[in-house]
Scaffold this motif. Structure first.
Motif, PDB file in Angstrom:
ATOM      1  N   ALA A   1       0.901  -1.225   0.129  1.00 56.13           N
ATOM      2  CA  ALA A   1      -0.186   0.063  -0.007  1.00 56.13           C
ATOM      3  C   ALA A   1       0.917   1.359   0.063  1.00 56.13           C
ATOM      4  O   ALA A   1       0.331   2.315  -0.609  1.00 56.13           O
ATOM      5  N   GLY A   2       1.985   1.297   0.693  1.00 53.00           N
ATOM      6  CA  GLY A   2       3.050   2.171   0.535  1.00 53.00           C
ATOM      7  C   GLY A   2       3.395   2.721  -0.693  1.00 53.00           C
ATOM      8  O   GLY A   2       3.736   4.111  -0.867  1.00 53.00           O
ATOM      9  N   TYR A   3       3.373   2.036  -1.855  1.00 54.07           N
ATOM     10  CA  TYR A   3       3.668   2.592  -2.961  1.00 54.07           C
ATOM     11  C   TYR A   3       2.684   3.241  -3.861  1.00 54.07           C
ATOM     12  O   TYR A   3       2.820   3.954  -4.824  1.00 54.07           O
ATOM     13  N   MET A   4       1.497   3.125  -3.176  1.00 54.73           N
ATOM     14  CA  MET A   4       0.430   4.104  -3.711  1.00 54.73           C
ATOM     15  C   MET A   4      -0.189   5.276  -2.994  1.00 54.73           C
ATOM     16  O   MET A   4      -0.762   6.042  -3.451  1.00 54.73           O
ATOM     17  N   ALA A   5       0.832   5.383  -1.766  1.00 54.10           N
ATOM     18  CA  ALA A   5       0.457   6.657  -0.912  1.00 54.10           C
ATOM     19  C   ALA A   5       0.866   8.006  -1.535  1.00 54.10           C
ATOM     20  O   ALA A   5       0.238   9.031  -1.093  1.00 54.10           O
ATOM     21  N   ASN A   6       1.858   7.991  -2.195  1.00 56.33           N
ATOM     22  CA  ASN A   6       2.325   9.174  -2.783  1.00 56.33           C
ATOM     23  C   ASN A   6       2.622   8.908  -4.431  1.00 56.33           C
ATOM     24  O   ASN A   6       2.871   7.952  -4.814  1.00 56.33           O
ATOM     25  N   ASP A   7       2.595  10.036  -4.991  1.00 55.33           N
ATOM     26  CA  ASP A   7       2.875   9.887  -6.653  1.00 55.33           C
ATOM     27  C   ASP A   7       4.375   9.405  -6.473  1.00 55.33           C
ATOM     28  O   ASP A   7       5.389   9.828  -5.786  1.00 55.33           O
ATOM     29  N   PRO A   8       4.516   8.792  -7.699  1.00 58.15           N
ATOM     30  CA  PRO A   8       6.035   8.154  -8.112  1.00 58.15           C
ATOM     31  C   PRO A   8       6.926   9.512  -8.448  1.00 58.15           C
ATOM     32  O   PRO A   8       6.399  10.540  -8.886  1.00 58.15           O
ATOM     33  N   ILE A   9       8.032   9.295  -8.283  1.00 52.78           N
ATOM     34  CA  ILE A   9       9.140  10.126  -8.430  1.00 52.78           C
ATOM     35  C   ILE A   9       9.663   9.599 -10.070  1.00 52.78           C
ATOM     36  O   ILE A   9      10.137   8.408 -10.234  1.00 52.78           O
ATOM     37  N   VAL A  10       9.321  10.514 -11.039  1.00 51.62           N
ATOM     38  CA  VAL A  10       9.775   9.772 -12.484  1.00 51.62           C
ATOM     39  C   VAL A  10      10.823  10.955 -13.133  1.00 51.62           C
ATOM     40  O   VAL A  10      10.610  11.971 -13.021  1.00 51.62           O
TER      41      VAL A  10
ATOM     42  N   LEU B   1      10.559   5.875  -9.306  1.00 50.42           N
ATOM     43  CA  LEU B   1      10.778   5.645  -7.941  1.00 50.42           C
ATOM     44  C   LEU B   1       9.605   5.577  -7.099  1.00 50.42           C
ATOM     45  O   LEU B   1       8.790   6.586  -7.051  1.00 50.42           O
ATOM     46  N   LEU B   2       9.273   4.418  -6.557  1.00 48.99           N
ATOM     47  CA  LEU B   2       7.911   4.130  -5.666  1.00 48.99           C
ATOM     48  C   LEU B   2       8.023   3.939  -4.273  1.00 48.99           C
ATOM     49  O   LEU B   2       9.084   3.606  -3.973  1.00 48.99           O
ATOM     50  N   GLY B   3       7.365   4.684  -3.305  1.00 51.29           N
ATOM     51  CA  GLY B   3       7.589   4.544  -1.887  1.00 51.29           C
ATOM     52  C   GLY B   3       8.458   5.699  -1.197  1.00 51.29           C
ATOM     53  O   GLY B   3       8.747   5.438  -0.176  1.00 51.29           O
ATOM     54  N   ALA B   4       8.957   6.353  -2.076  1.00 46.88           N
ATOM     55  CA  ALA B   4       9.847   7.394  -1.511  1.00 46.88           C
ATOM     56  C   ALA B   4       9.593   8.160  -0.187  1.00 46.88           C
ATOM     57  O   ALA B   4      10.419   8.620   0.467  1.00 46.88           O
ATOM     58  N   ASN B   5       8.354   8.457  -0.132  1.00 44.61           N
ATOM     59  CA  ASN B   5       7.695   9.252   0.781  1.00 44.61           C
ATOM     60  C   ASN B   5       7.124   8.339   1.875  1.00 44.61           C
ATOM     61  O   ASN B   5       6.323   9.100   2.592  1.00 44.61           O
ATOM     62  N   GLN B   6       7.521   7.231   2.093  1.00 45.98           N
ATOM     63  CA  GLN B   6       6.774   6.250   3.089  1.00 45.98           C
ATOM     64  C   GLN B   6       7.943   5.642   3.914  1.00 45.98           C
ATOM     65  O   GLN B   6       8.865   5.100   3.566  1.00 45.98           O
ATOM     66  N   GLU B   7       7.723   6.226   5.220  1.00 47.47           N
ATOM     67  CA  GLU B   7       8.579   5.370   6.296  1.00 47.47           C
ATOM     68  C   GLU B   7       8.392   3.862   6.232  1.00 47.47           C
ATOM     69  O   GLU B   7       7.343   3.574   6.403  1.00 47.47           O
ATOM     70  N   GLY B   8       9.601   3.234   6.492  1.00 42.34           N
ATOM     71  CA  GLY B   8       9.440   1.842   7.016  1.00 42.34           C
ATOM     72  C   GLY B   8       9.299   0.754   5.683  1.00 42.34           C
ATOM     73  O   GLY B   8       9.058  -0.575   6.003  1.00 42.34           O
ATOM     74  N   ILE B   9       9.456   1.400   4.314  1.00 43.01           N
ATOM     75  CA  ILE B   9       9.036   0.620   3.364  1.00 43.01           C
ATOM     76  C   ILE B   9      10.394   0.468   2.488  1.00 43.01           C
ATOM     77  O   ILE B   9      10.698   1.810   2.534  1.00 43.01           O
TER      78      ILE B   9
END
Length: 405
Positions: A367-376, A388-396
């Motif tokens: 779910a953390g990969y969908m919480a914020n927009d990807p960096i492209v 880059l997916l999940g860059a703004n999610q702690e712990g993943i």
């Protein structure tokens, strides 16, 4: 003045939220090889994406030299990228190797520029212990600091933007700071105006004064929110908030964009029928102006420099037009859209608006990969994009996809 204060407070609130979110991502990770889900081609079960000649290109990239989880990607030069993990890395896409590295500054947010003799990073730091050239002590001080590096990431010098600010004057975000190509000048916007600072002469000059009574002279601009040099540094592009001239009682400020010469002349502040410019990406020969994602029209506005001529490209889906990432030199741009299974990444030609590639990236049940927009990020002449997916999610652990198109 009441409306202007409201604009400032809203902008600072958004900045505080964004800054806190970025702060949470600085989470150390002990994995020696941090790149989860790395792919050279399409996702499993998908055909490889074609190159312009129709054949897939092999990619030979190695991330084992990078310690910690990759948390951000920025453009550098010469087919190189900045990768931020436990340290700051300069990574070469031709060799698939790290070419330089250095300790990472304790910034909560950061941006990078390529300059004539190296690089410059500008970072935002939220100082919860007190004010330091930013907000009041009760809100937590915010400082903006520039670090100058040579091409091997050796630190040459530093600069604190807070020393340029008067009492109660604020820089609202990192997007309100830009550097000239030779690195000798910085443009920056505050609640009081738009300015230039010359690092050689140590002189500050006013480009646009927002405190002057004559609002007509500045075409109704009340806040410069985003800026960037364009047209070989002969102009400063901007995204702003403005009022009508003459002012309409009770009407709030609205989004505008345009350009101004560094000496303050030639101010062109514009709006467009049926289109609201919200995000600025400035290049030498063009400006990308993405719209408000809350009211998407399915179009993207491109403004040519220095003519100011504009064109609207129609995208594949209406919703994607609010989520646009420009390439390193502006030949392409990418859009991102979430769906049930993950993300859709589309790459378009900036000049023609033609769809060049579409790629679906699975969220892998995270779910953390969908919480914020990807960096492209897109490298124009290599026709490669990085996601880059999940860059703004702690712990993943973040997921990196690198693919040709």
């Amino acid at each position: 003045m009441r409306t202007k204060r409201l604009i400032v407070l809203l902008a600072l609130s958004a900045l505080w939220i964004a800054g806190c979110a970025q702060f949470e991502t600085n989470h150390p990770n002990d994995a020696a090889i941090p790149v989860a889900g790395y792919h050279e081609e399409g996702e499993a079960g998908e055909p490889p994406l074609p190159t312009s000649s129709g054949a897939s290109r092999p990619l030979d990239l190695h991330f084992d030299e990078i310690q910690g989880d990759i948390r951000n990607i920025h453009y550098a030069d010469g087919h190189q990228m900045f990768l931020t993990a436990d340290r700051l890395y300069l990574y070469n896409l031709d060799t698939g190797r790290v070419t330089a590295e250095t300790s990472k500054e304790a910034f909560d947010q950061e941006r990078y520029w390529v300059i004539q003799d190296g690089y410059v990073a500008v970072g935002l730091k939220i100082n919860s212990g007190g004010s330091s050239g930013g907000l009041s002590a009760t809100d937590g001080g915010i400082t903006y600091r520039a670090i100058f590096y040579d091409h091997q990431l050796n630190q040459r010098s530093g600069f604190d933007f807070s020393k340029l600010l008067k009492a109660n004057e604020l820089i609202l975000s990192l997007k309100a700071i830009a550097f000239s190509a030779d690195g000798t000048q910085a443009a920056y916007a505050t609640t009081a105006g738009l300015y230039l600072y010359d690092f050689n002469t140590k002189q500050k000059t006013t480009v646009v004064d927002l405190t002057a009574e004559d609002a007509k002279a500045r075409s109704g601009v009340v806040t410069f929110e985003q800026i960037g040099f364009t047209n070989e540094d002969k102009k400063i592009a901007f995204k702003a908030q403005s009022f009508d001239i003459p002012a309409v009682p009770g009407k709030p400020s609205f989004d505008t964009c345009g350009t101004v010469n560094p000496d303050g002349s030639g101010l062109a502040n514009r709006t467009f029928d049926g289109y609201t410019c919200k995000e600025l990406t400035a290049y030498d020969k063009l400006l990308l102006l993405a719209e408000d994602f809350t009211i998407p029209s399915g179009k993207i506005l491109v403004m040519e420099m220095p003519s100011g001529k504009t064109k609207l490209h129609t995208l594949s889906e209406k919703r994607e037009s609010g989520f646009v990432s420009g390439s390193d030199f502006g030949r392409y741009f990418a859009t991102t859209l979430a769906d049930r299974t993950g993300w859709k990444i589309r790459v378009y030609d900036t000049g023609t608006g033609k769809l060049e590639a579409e790629h679906r990236i699975s969220h892998d049940g995270e779910a953390g990969y969908m919480a914020n927009d990807p960096i492209v990020k897109i490298i124009d002449d290599k026709r490669i994009y990085m996601v880059l997916l999940g860059a703004n999610q702690e712990g993943i652990q973040t997921k990196v996809i690198v693919s040709p198109f």
